[in-house]
Scaffold this motif. Structure first.
Motif, PDB file in Angstrom:
ATOM      1  N   CYS A  61      49.796  47.849  44.809  1.00  0.00           N
ATOM      2  CA  CYS A  61      49.298  47.067  43.459  1.00  0.00           C
ATOM      3  C   CYS A  61      48.901  48.364  42.517  1.00  0.00           C
ATOM      4  N   LYS A  92      42.560  48.423  38.536  1.00  0.00           N
ATOM      5  CA  LYS A  92      42.515  46.898  38.717  1.00  0.00           C
ATOM      6  C   LYS A  92      41.335  46.455  38.808  1.00  0.00           C
ATOM      7  N   ARG A  93      40.692  45.348  38.002  1.00  0.00           N
ATOM      8  CA  ARG A  93      39.185  44.881  38.496  1.00  0.00           C
ATOM      9  C   ARG A  93      39.826  43.794  39.734  1.00  0.00           C
ATOM     10  N   GLU A 110      41.554  40.606  39.187  1.00  0.00           N
ATOM     11  CA  GLU A 110      43.010  40.899  38.968  1.00  0.00           C
ATOM     12  C   GLU A 110      43.773  41.369  40.207  1.00  0.00           C
ATOM     13  N   ARG A 112      44.591  38.017  42.139  1.00  0.00           N
ATOM     14  CA  ARG A 112      45.571  37.296  41.349  1.00  0.00           C
ATOM     15  C   ARG A 112      46.868  38.048  41.730  1.00  0.00           C
ATOM     16  N   LEU A 113      47.371  39.053  41.720  1.00  0.00           N
ATOM     17  CA  LEU A 113      48.174  40.102  42.328  1.00  0.00           C
ATOM     18  C   LEU A 113      48.626  39.741  43.659  1.00  0.00           C
ATOM     19  N   THR A 115      31.342  44.198  36.331  1.00  0.00           N
ATOM     20  CA  THR A 115      32.745  44.479  36.654  1.00  0.00           C
ATOM     21  C   THR A 115      32.800  45.502  37.595  1.00  0.00           C
ATOM     22  N   GLU A 156      35.873  47.976  39.030  1.00  0.00           N
ATOM     23  CA  GLU A 156      37.225  48.430  39.066  1.00  0.00           C
ATOM     24  C   GLU A 156      37.769  49.155  40.241  1.00  0.00           C
TER      25      GLU A 156
END
Length: 125
Positions: free
Chosen positions: A39, A46-47, A50, A53-54, A87, A89
């Motif tokens: 991914c 990506k966070r 995220e 979800r992937l 946040t 990442e």
């Protein structure tokens, strides 16, 4: 790689190759590590949410554990952003990007294998 057997024993070259394969397997073991790397290699930074979800089906504890192990092994970096709420990442390091050719080959092999199995099933019907 040299001779595989020397006087009935595995040669040093062969033993070192098998040990290196085992080391790689240990670092990438687990249901999700290869998918996390794939991914990040495909989509870039990506966070946390995220990524979750992937990776449909991964739990929060498992994702945290796998990300932590990948970070410990120098394959990803974790950046905490100064936002409210905080946040985080994740992205592949240069070292992590060195796995991209392996991930790409796995994808090609998987696609080929899926086609082979589908063809074999179709022939039986």
């Amino acid at each position: 790689m040299g001779t595989k057997l020397v006087d009935g024993s595995i040669s040093v070259d062969c033993w070192e190759r098998l040990r290196a394969i085992n080391d790689t397997k240990d670092i990438l073991s687990g249901k999700w590590k290869v998918m996390i790397i794939a991914c990040l290699a495909s989509f870039g930074k990506k966070r946390y949410m995220e990524l979750q979800r992937l990776l449909a089906g991964i739990g929060t504890k498992m994702l945290s554990k796998e990300l932590q192990e990948l970070e410990i092994n120098g394959l990803i970096t974790r950046t905490v952003m100064n936002t409210k709420p905080i946040t985080v990442e994740y992205e592949l390091t240069n070292y992590g990007h060195s796995l991209k050719p392996i991930i790409d080959e796995m994808a090609l092999w998987g696609k080929s294998h899926r086609g082979k199995i589908i063809d074999e099933i179709a022939k039986k019907e």
